[in-house]
Structure formats: C-alpha cells, structure tokens
Design an enzyme around this catalytic site. Structure first.
Site, PDB file in Angstrom:
ATOM      1  N   GLY A  31       0.842  -1.205   0.000  1.00 49.23           N
ATOM      2  CA  GLY A  31       0.000   0.000   0.000  1.00 49.23           C
ATOM      3  C   GLY A  31       0.866   1.239   0.000  1.00 49.23           C
ATOM      4  CB  ALA A  32       2.584   2.994  -2.615  1.00 50.90           C
TER       5      ALA A  32
ATOM      6  CG  ASN B 297      -8.679   8.838  13.984  1.00 47.87           C
ATOM      7  OD1 ASN B 297      -7.756   9.577  14.357  1.00 47.87           O
ATOM      8  ND2 ASN B 297      -8.640   8.198  12.833  1.00 47.87           N
TER       9      ASN B 297
ATOM     10  CB  CYS C 266      -9.316   8.562   9.041  1.00 49.15           C
ATOM     11  SG  CYS C 266      -8.203   7.769   7.872  1.00 49.15           S
TER      12      CYS C 266
ATOM     13  CG  PHE D 108      -9.381  16.691   4.527  1.00 53.24           C
ATOM     14  CD1 PHE D 108      -8.378  16.164   3.735  1.00 53.24           C
ATOM     15  CD2 PHE D 108      -9.267  16.558   5.908  1.00 53.24           C
ATOM     16  CE1 PHE D 108      -7.278  15.530   4.299  1.00 53.24           C
ATOM     17  CE2 PHE D 108      -8.177  15.913   6.478  1.00 53.24           C
ATOM     18  CZ  PHE D 108      -7.167  15.407   5.672  1.00 53.24           C
TER      19      PHE D 108
HETATM   20  P1  NAD Z   1      -4.711   5.096   0.325  1.00 55.30           P
HETATM   21  O1  NAD Z   1      -5.968   4.770  -0.395  1.00 55.30           O
HETATM   22  O2  NAD Z   1      -4.029   6.407   0.038  1.00 55.30           O
HETATM   23  O3  NAD Z   1      -3.631   3.951   0.044  1.00 55.30           O
HETATM   24  C1  NAD Z   1      -3.913   2.589   0.066  1.00 55.30           C
HETATM   25  C2  NAD Z   1      -3.152   1.913  -1.073  1.00 55.30           C
HETATM   26  O4  NAD Z   1      -3.255   0.504  -0.925  1.00 55.30           O
HETATM   27  C3  NAD Z   1      -3.685   2.253  -2.471  1.00 55.30           C
HETATM   28  O5  NAD Z   1      -2.659   2.842  -3.244  1.00 55.30           O
HETATM   29  C4  NAD Z   1      -4.129   0.882  -3.044  1.00 55.30           C
HETATM   30  O6  NAD Z   1      -3.876   0.760  -4.427  1.00 55.30           O
HETATM   31  C5  NAD Z   1      -3.260  -0.065  -2.241  1.00 55.30           C
HETATM   32  N1  NAD Z   1      -3.767  -1.424  -2.179  1.00 55.30           N
HETATM   33  C6  NAD Z   1      -5.023  -1.848  -1.894  1.00 55.30           C
HETATM   34  N2  NAD Z   1      -5.079  -3.199  -1.894  1.00 55.30           N
HETATM   35  C7  NAD Z   1      -3.834  -3.652  -2.205  1.00 55.30           C
HETATM   36  C8  NAD Z   1      -3.260  -4.932  -2.343  1.00 55.30           C
HETATM   37  N3  NAD Z   1      -3.982  -6.037  -2.148  1.00 55.30           N
HETATM   38  N4  NAD Z   1      -1.943  -5.027  -2.676  1.00 55.30           N
HETATM   39  C9  NAD Z   1      -1.203  -3.914  -2.876  1.00 55.30           C
HETATM   40  N5  NAD Z   1      -1.691  -2.659  -2.742  1.00 55.30           N
HETATM   41  C10 NAD Z   1      -2.996  -2.519  -2.393  1.00 55.30           C
HETATM   42  O7  NAD Z   1      -5.029   4.982   1.869  1.00 55.30           O
HETATM   43  P2  NAD Z   1      -4.286   5.727   3.081  1.00 55.30           P
HETATM   44  O8  NAD Z   1      -4.854   7.093   3.261  1.00 55.30           O
HETATM   45  O9  NAD Z   1      -2.816   5.564   2.951  1.00 55.30           O
HETATM   46  O10 NAD Z   1      -4.830   4.872   4.306  1.00 55.30           O
HETATM   47  C11 NAD Z   1      -4.407   3.543   4.505  1.00 55.30           C
HETATM   48  C12 NAD Z   1      -4.840   3.097   5.885  1.00 55.30           C
HETATM   49  O11 NAD Z   1      -4.225   3.923   6.882  1.00 55.30           O
HETATM   50  C13 NAD Z   1      -6.348   3.202   6.145  1.00 55.30           C
HETATM   51  O12 NAD Z   1      -6.732   2.130   6.948  1.00 55.30           O
HETATM   52  C14 NAD Z   1      -6.490   4.499   6.927  1.00 55.30           C
HETATM   53  O13 NAD Z   1      -7.602   4.462   7.785  1.00 55.30           O
HETATM   54  C15 NAD Z   1      -5.209   4.519   7.729  1.00 55.30           C
HETATM   55  N6  NAD Z   1      -4.731   5.862   8.106  1.00 55.30           N
HETATM   56  C16 NAD Z   1      -4.765   6.889   7.195  1.00 55.30           C
HETATM   57  C17 NAD Z   1      -4.259   8.141   7.551  1.00 55.30           C
HETATM   58  C18 NAD Z   1      -4.263   9.292   6.572  1.00 55.30           C
HETATM   59  O14 NAD Z   1      -3.905  10.391   6.968  1.00 55.30           O
HETATM   60  N7  NAD Z   1      -4.633   9.117   5.326  1.00 55.30           N
HETATM   61  C19 NAD Z   1      -3.682   8.325   8.806  1.00 55.30           C
HETATM   62  C20 NAD Z   1      -3.653   7.260   9.694  1.00 55.30           C
HETATM   63  C21 NAD Z   1      -4.175   6.022   9.325  1.00 55.30           C
HETATM   64  C1  UGA Z   2      -6.585  12.798  11.585  1.00 58.30           C
HETATM   65  C2  UGA Z   2      -5.870  12.711  12.932  1.00 58.30           C
HETATM   66  O1  UGA Z   2      -5.515  14.035  13.353  1.00 58.30           O
HETATM   67  C3  UGA Z   2      -4.616  11.836  12.839  1.00 58.30           C
HETATM   68  O2  UGA Z   2      -4.032  11.696  14.124  1.00 58.30           O
HETATM   69  C4  UGA Z   2      -5.007  10.461  12.282  1.00 58.30           C
HETATM   70  O3  UGA Z   2      -3.857   9.663  12.118  1.00 58.30           O
HETATM   71  C5  UGA Z   2      -5.712  10.628  10.952  1.00 58.30           C
HETATM   72  O4  UGA Z   2      -6.878  11.481  11.118  1.00 58.30           O
HETATM   73  C6  UGA Z   2      -6.215   9.348  10.381  1.00 58.30           C
HETATM   74  O5  UGA Z   2      -6.396   8.384  11.078  1.00 58.30           O
HETATM   75  O6  UGA Z   2      -6.462   9.397   9.167  1.00 58.30           O
HETATM   76  P1  UGA Z   2      -6.244  14.179   9.348  1.00 58.30           P
HETATM   77  O7  UGA Z   2      -7.614  13.717   9.032  1.00 58.30           O
HETATM   78  O8  UGA Z   2      -5.191  14.007   8.330  1.00 58.30           O
HETATM   79  O9  UGA Z   2      -5.714  13.463  10.673  1.00 58.30           O
HETATM   80  O10 UGA Z   2      -6.275  15.747   9.699  1.00 58.30           O
HETATM   81  P2  UGA Z   2      -6.759  16.573  10.993  1.00 58.30           P
HETATM   82  O11 UGA Z   2      -5.790  17.642  11.218  1.00 58.30           O
HETATM   83  O12 UGA Z   2      -7.086  15.718  12.129  1.00 58.30           O
HETATM   84  O13 UGA Z   2      -8.098  17.265  10.461  1.00 58.30           O
HETATM   85  C7  UGA Z   2      -9.271  16.510  10.225  1.00 58.30           C
HETATM   86  C8  UGA Z   2     -10.419  17.463   9.914  1.00 58.30           C
HETATM   87  O14 UGA Z   2     -10.820  18.191  11.070  1.00 58.30           O
HETATM   88  C9  UGA Z   2     -10.083  18.518   8.859  1.00 58.30           C
HETATM   89  O15 UGA Z   2     -11.165  18.696   8.006  1.00 58.30           O
HETATM   90  C10 UGA Z   2      -9.834  19.761   9.699  1.00 58.30           C
HETATM   91  O16 UGA Z   2     -10.043  20.950   8.988  1.00 58.30           O
HETATM   92  C11 UGA Z   2     -10.851  19.585  10.804  1.00 58.30           C
HETATM   93  N1  UGA Z   2     -10.515  20.309  12.052  1.00 58.30           N
HETATM   94  C12 UGA Z   2      -9.388  20.024  12.729  1.00 58.30           C
HETATM   95  C13 UGA Z   2     -11.400  21.275  12.534  1.00 58.30           C
HETATM   96  O17 UGA Z   2     -12.453  21.540  11.922  1.00 58.30           O
HETATM   97  N2  UGA Z   2     -11.089  21.927  13.701  1.00 58.30           N
HETATM   98  C14 UGA Z   2      -9.962  21.659  14.400  1.00 58.30           C
HETATM   99  O18 UGA Z   2      -9.749  22.290  15.468  1.00 58.30           O
HETATM  100  C15 UGA Z   2      -9.085  20.679  13.903  1.00 58.30           C
END
Ligand code: NAD
Ligand code: UGA
Length: 469
Positions: A8-9, A220, A272, A334
C-alpha cells in the site's frame, strides 16, 4: 540487512516508509502497490501526494534503501517485516453497509502473503482496522502457513495529512500491540528496534493487540468529538451573541482540556474520522452496546448538521435563493497543505448549493478540476470503491467551473464561501475582491480566517462560523 516491505503506497504507506528509510540506513524498505500509476508517480519527480517536506525525504533515500515497486510478490517474499497499509473504507453494500469497515483489500493482501511467503514473517497492521482484526488475519495466515510462523502486530499510524513528515519525525507516541507470548514479545522488540533509531524509548508504547487496535479508533473518535463539541457551541454562539473563538480560548486554557483541536469550522473532513467512528459504532452495536454506539453516532450527526447549517445560512442570507447566482468557493481540500479531498466538507456544501441551483466557481491551490468533478458526481462512501464511479451529470457540468485563482473565482460572483483554511486566503486583497463582486457582496467564512471587522468596513456582509452576525 533487515528487509521491510509495505503493501500500500498511499498517504500512510509512502510517507511512513520514506521516513523509516531515512532514519534507518541499515534497513532496506520496499513499498509495493497494485496501482501502476501510483508506483510510477512515486518513482517520478511528481509524487502522487502533496505533503510538505515529503519530496526531500524521498529524494534522499529513493534508489538507495527505499524502493517503490509493483512487484508485490517478490518484495513480500523477501521481507522480514511486512507492513500492511492498504485502504479500509466503509462498506457500501451488504452486512454493515454504511458503517462497517470493508476489509476486502486487507484480506486479499493477507492471502497473498500466505501464498508467497517462504520464511517466517512479522506482519504489521498499519491500516486502521476494527478491533480483533488481527485474529482474522492470524486465521488466514495460519491456515495456509506451510509451516511458516507469522507474528501479527498492530502498529496504527497517527500522522495527520499536511503535517505528516513532522508527525513522523517527532511522534507523540508510537503504539505497538502484540501477543503476550515469547514469539509475540520478540516481534514487538524487533519493531521497537526499528522505531528506536529516532523515537525516544519513552514514546514507544507497547500493549496487547486489542488495546492497540482499539486505541486508534478511540483516538480518532476523541479528536472528532472535540470538533463536533466546538461546532455545536458555534451554533449556540450565533444564537446568543457569544464568540466561539473567545469561548474555545477560555475553555482551552483549562490545562485538563488543552488548547488544540478546538477550531470551529464548517465541519471535519478527511478519509478517516467519519469512517473510523462509523466503524466504532458498528463494533459497539455488534457487542450489544447501543448507548455507547448512539453516543459516538452523535459526533457524526453534529458534523452533518454543521455542514447543512452552513448551506442554509448561505441560501437564507442571499434572500432565500441562490438559483442562477454565481458563488465562489475558495478551498476544496479537507484541510490546508494537502490536495486530499476525501470526505471534504466542501463536497457536501457544494452539493447543497448545487441542489439550490447555484453556479459554482471553485478554486483550490492543490486540487485539480478532474478531482473536483469526480467528487461532485460521487455517492456517499463511493470514493474508495473505484468501481462505482460515474461521470458528472450534464446539468452539474454546466453549474460548476474551476478557476485558476481566488480573484478569477470571485469575479462577478454574488458571494464567496471559504471552505479550506489555506494561508493564501488570509492574505487576499479583499478590497479588490469586493470591487469585482455583485452587490450586496457576501462572504461566508467556514474556517474563521478573515478579519470580520475589516471586511465589514470594506462593505461586505460577513458570516463567520460562531461569530456575532
Ligand atoms: P490510500 O488509499 O491512500 O492507500 C492505500 C493503497 O493501498 C492504495 O494505493 C491501493 O492501491 C493499495 N492497495 C489496496 N489493496 C492492495 C493490495 N492487495 N496489494 C497492494 N496494494 C494494495 O489509503 P491511506 O490514506 O494511505 O490509508 C491507509 C490506511 O491507513 C487506512 O486504513 C487508513 O484508515 C489509515 N490511516 C490513514 C491516515 C491518513 O492520513 N490518510 C492516517 C492514519 C491512518
Ligand atoms: C486525523 C488525525 O488528526 C490523525 O491523528 C489520524 O492519524 C488521521 O486522522 C487518520 O487516522 O487518518 P487528518 O484527518 O489528516 O488526521 O487531519 P486533521 O488535522 O485531524 O483534520 C481533520 C479534519 O478536522 C479537517 O477537516 C480539519 O479541517 C478539521 N478540524 C481540525 C477542525 O475543523 N477543527 C480543528 O480544530 C481541527
């Protein structure tokens, strides 16, 4: 040399592994994905995600100890530690639709690991998953194991987009959950040793598997709950003449509450918060905990209320109709410093205004026209299920245009909605914008970034979340 492979990249896999490679020159890190275009982008000068500081980190390690590849099976079979960072969206169909996490991608990754592995592996849950997922993964791996031993660890990621590199360099904590067996403890130590290259020992927390899995959903939920709390207060501020910025400052000065994450807004977005809370709600319901489920559901309800309240404010202020009126939308991502639009509040606000037949001119410094069109044509939760994507309807195509800058978006508009807190929107020449708007000229600030007094002096009618009208 220890070998790490990350499946997952995406927004998590890419930056996290780049930082591990930078901080651990003795470890070889391969990031693999089934998406050829994503991997090509990681190997090019135009990375697939916009994240401050990411380019520099990738450039320092790529081709040395950091590799991006579509050869998933080769890198998985060679690795000692496999991170799984695939997407875990909300289910759109079947049992638990609209709430439960869709683990299709996770399951297929686990089955592939079982198929190609020839040596013992540590498999790390990096994606956010429902509590007890490790148990299911263990079953899939051990039933296909050919005598190979797997240790499953939960190591959820806490980075936020826009500050991912900073968060990864200096995490508040790194959480590692594992089995309380000699094998489980050995695996925890192996992963702890990776992070110990740059994270102080006292910031690495080790727990059992279920606590680690649940802590991520809980963190979260707590964060989102703060935003819904302050947003609920913003509605009361508007009704009473209190000012939400003053209220949250006063509340946040209590050291037990703290000042962060108390900015009232048009609503939280991102891939998320909503998905993880819905997932938590579903787990509570499955465990018969209706009251607990209802408590967390309310966080989402208030968020939806905040977005529709904003749309209603725009329409009612503009004499109860926006039909045929041009409205400039400043910001679509967002949050600032990212091009990510997953679950952005801008989608719901734009759809609300389009429903009232407004013409929208949208500007965001990091979001493409293509992305905006896709987002506005999708149904709820479809963004992570590419199979369901449809083209924008011909009527919506006519109603939406994308501008090159804020001034172009605002030209001849009746009103301006600020939906993302990009720094450049603070520094705009609002007098120039006022001159080019239709009169009366409206500003609806969904992020509380404009100087309300100054804009009113210029002649704007200003609505700012939770501020006296
Ligand atoms: P993303 O959609 O950006 O990336 C996921 C990648 O996995 C995609 O590029 C997809 O093509 C690849 N993939 C899916 N199935 C696959 C497989 N079988 N083999 C190889 N590649 C595969 O998602 P993301 O934002 O990186 O989030 C990934 C996870 O991390 C989620 O569970 C999310 O909840 C969690 N998370 C996200 C954030 C964030 O800020 N985006 C922060 C913390 C946790
Ligand atoms: C959030 C968490 O902050 C991370 O710790 C977590 O890893 C991640 O979700 C995840 O699991 O995906 P993210 O969604 O990237 O990170 O960004 P945030 O800074 O948390 O903002 C989330 C949303 O809340 C945005 O739309 C932001 O504008 C809003 N927000 C944030 C507010 O409206 N008010 C605030 O005071 C803070």
């Amino acid at each position: 040399m220890v070998k790490i492979c990350c499946i997952g990249a995406g927004y998590v896999g890419g930056p996290t592994m780049a930082v591990i490679a930078l901080k651990c020159p003795s470890i070889e890190v391969a990031v693999v994905d089934i998406s050829v275009s994503r991997i090509n982008a990681w190997n090019s000068d135009e990375l697939p995600i916009y994240e401050p500081g990411l380019d520099e980190v990738v450039k320092q390690c790529r081709g040395k100890n950091l590799f991006f590849s579509t050869n998933v099976e080769k890198h998985v079979s060679e690795a000692d530690i496999i991170f799984v960072s695939v997407n875990t969206p909300t289910k759109t169909r079947g049992l638990g639709a609209g709430k439960a996490a869709d683990l299709t991608y996770w399951e297929s990754a686990a089955r592939m690991i079982a198929d190609v592995s020839k040596s013992d592996k540590i498999v790390v849950e990096k994606s956010t998953v429902p509590v007890k997922t490790a148990e299911a993964i263990e079953k899939i791996l051990s039933h296909n194991s050919k005598g190979i031993k797997y240790q499953i660890l939960s190591n959820p990621e806490f980075l936020a987009e826009g500050t991912a590199i900073e968060d990864l360099f200096k995490p508040d904590r790194v959480l590692i959950g594992g089995r309380d067996t000699p094998g489980g403890q050995k695996a925890i130590h192996a992963l702890r040793d990776v992070y110990a290259h740059w994270v102080p020992q006292d910031r690495i927390i080790c727990t059992n598997l279920w606590s680690a899995e649940l802590s991520k959903l809980a963190a979260n939920a707590f964060l989102a709950q703060r935003i819904s709390s302050v947003n609920a207060m913003s509605a009361l501020c508007e009704a009473t003449g209190a000012n939400v910025t003053q209220v949250s400052h006063a509340v946040g000065r209590d050291t037990r509450i703290g000042p962060k994450f108390l900015n009232a807004s048009v609503g939280f977005g991102g891939s998320c918060f909503q998905k993880d809370i819905l997932n938590l709600v579903y787990i509570c319901e499955c465990n018969g905990l209706t009251e607990v489920a209802n408590y967390w559901k309310q966080v989402i309800k208030v968020n939806d209320y905040q977005k529709s309240r904003f749309v209603n404010r725009v329409v009612s202020s503009m004499f109860n109709t926006v039909s045929g009126k041009k409205i400039a939308i400043l910001g679509f991502a967002f949050k600032k410093d990212t091009g990510d639009t997953r679950e952005t509040p801008a989608i719901d606000v734009c759809k609300g205004l389009l429903g009232d037949k407004a013409n929208l001119s949208i500007y965001d410094p990091q979001v493409t026209m293509d992305q905006i069109q896709k987002d506005l044509s999708m149904n709820k939760f479809d963004w992570d299920h590419p199979i369901h994507l449809q083209p924008m309807s011909p009527t919506t195509v006519k109603q939406v245009s994308v501008a090159w800058d804020a001034y172009e978006a605002a030209k001849d508009a009746h009103g301006l909605c600020i939906l993302t807190e990009w720094d450049e929107f603070r520094a705009l020449d609002y007098q120039k914008i006022f001159n080019s708007l239709q009169k009366p000229a409206f500003v609806f600030d969904g992020r509380n970034i404009v100087d309300v007094k100054k804009l009113r002096e210029i002649g704007f009618i200003v609505y700012s979340i939770g501020k006296p009208l």
